[in-house]
Write a protein that holds these residues in place. Sequence first.
Motif, PDB file in Angstrom:
ATOM      1  N   GLY A 151     -29.562  -4.212 -14.405  1.00  0.00           N
ATOM      2  CA  GLY A 151     -28.308  -3.932 -14.268  1.00  0.00           C
ATOM      3  C   GLY A 151     -27.570  -3.642 -12.887  1.00  0.00           C
ATOM      4  O   GLY A 151     -28.199  -3.660 -11.965  1.00  0.00           O
ATOM      5  N   GLY A 152     -26.518  -3.051 -13.157  1.00  0.00           N
ATOM      6  CA  GLY A 152     -25.828  -2.501 -12.090  1.00  0.00           C
ATOM      7  C   GLY A 152     -25.093  -1.277 -12.119  1.00  0.00           C
ATOM      8  O   GLY A 152     -25.124  -0.695 -13.011  1.00  0.00           O
ATOM      9  N   ASP A 153     -24.347  -0.937 -10.853  1.00  0.00           N
ATOM     10  CA  ASP A 153     -23.584   0.477 -10.975  1.00  0.00           C
ATOM     11  C   ASP A 153     -22.201   0.190 -11.375  1.00  0.00           C
ATOM     12  O   ASP A 153     -21.526  -1.007 -11.379  1.00  0.00           O
ATOM     13  N   THR A 154     -21.659   1.090 -11.995  1.00  0.00           N
ATOM     14  CA  THR A 154     -20.543   1.077 -12.588  1.00  0.00           C
ATOM     15  C   THR A 154     -19.533   1.568 -11.589  1.00  0.00           C
ATOM     16  O   THR A 154     -19.889   2.104 -10.407  1.00  0.00           O
ATOM     17  N   ALA A 155     -18.251   1.708 -11.792  1.00  0.00           N
ATOM     18  CA  ALA A 155     -17.273   2.146 -10.760  1.00  0.00           C
ATOM     19  C   ALA A 155     -17.375   3.725 -10.554  1.00  0.00           C
ATOM     20  O   ALA A 155     -17.793   4.397 -11.608  1.00  0.00           O
ATOM     21  N   PRO A 156     -17.170   4.103  -9.501  1.00  0.00           N
ATOM     22  CA  PRO A 156     -17.223   5.616  -9.316  1.00  0.00           C
ATOM     23  C   PRO A 156     -16.461   6.359 -10.348  1.00  0.00           C
ATOM     24  O   PRO A 156     -15.252   5.980 -10.636  1.00  0.00           O
ATOM     25  N   GLN A 157     -16.973   7.522 -10.802  1.00  0.00           N
ATOM     26  CA  GLN A 157     -16.359   8.436 -11.971  1.00  0.00           C
ATOM     27  C   GLN A 157     -15.855   9.740 -11.080  1.00  0.00           C
ATOM     28  O   GLN A 157     -16.886  10.383 -11.208  1.00  0.00           O
ATOM     29  N   PHE A 158     -14.907   9.966 -10.992  1.00  0.00           N
ATOM     30  CA  PHE A 158     -14.451  11.262 -10.333  1.00  0.00           C
ATOM     31  C   PHE A 158     -13.852  12.353 -11.423  1.00  0.00           C
ATOM     32  O   PHE A 158     -13.514  13.269 -11.147  1.00  0.00           O
ATOM     33  N   ASN A 159     -13.739  11.530 -12.665  1.00  0.00           N
ATOM     34  CA  ASN A 159     -13.010  12.526 -13.773  1.00  0.00           C
ATOM     35  C   ASN A 159     -13.494  12.041 -15.049  1.00  0.00           C
ATOM     36  O   ASN A 159     -12.681  11.531 -15.890  1.00  0.00           O
TER      37      ASN A 159
END
Length: 233
Positions: A29-37
Amino acid sequence: MCGRIAQSETRRYYAKFLDPDLLPREWIGGDTAPQFNLSPGRTALLLHMLNGKLASDYVSWGYRTPNEAAAKRKPWINARVEKALTGRYFRHMFRQGRMIVPGGGWFEWTVEDGKKQPWYISRKTNEPIFMAGLTNFQPYAQQEVEVGFVIVTEDAEGGMVDIHDRRPVVLEPQDALRWMDLDTPVEEAAHIAQSRSVPSSQFQWWRVTRRVNRPDPATNDQHLLEPAEYEQR
């Protein structure tokens, strides 16, 4: 309490702090978008051990029993370390579902002039945090129940009490690895969770913008973590 986290780095970034020798050549699989909240109910990155190797999965934050789901009750998002091993909700996870929720830090709230003021809490050093967690997710298994995770919490101490009286159990890399390893005896895992958490003196915290109060996926940018002056509104 831990009701919001920042999880903005890649799996490889978090994994290299745990043990570079365990880092797989390729992650499925892959990484998701950065989550800051990142808020409860959304999917978060979990790290766990699988066949002696470090593995990762994305699992929904929150757990409820089948009866609670049928009654449409809100999921549990945290598990008190004092009850995680013996409580009927989480004891099966304590034995089979210990994992780590990596991140940069977490948010807590105070009330100032009748308004909720968010604070961001991170380590003083430039290191990620590894929060002890429990999940009923089982890799490669067909599961008929709701799948989710909770973050293990403990009493806050020192100045952190002024922000909130509860905080996540945050482990150093070597303790995080022992916690995740399901070959670690339950009694040892309980000892790690109850006595090996990184002390509050190793953390820093500051006010951040009240935009954090909106758990909207669109409210997600690195400026949410920047120190903010008191907001008059």
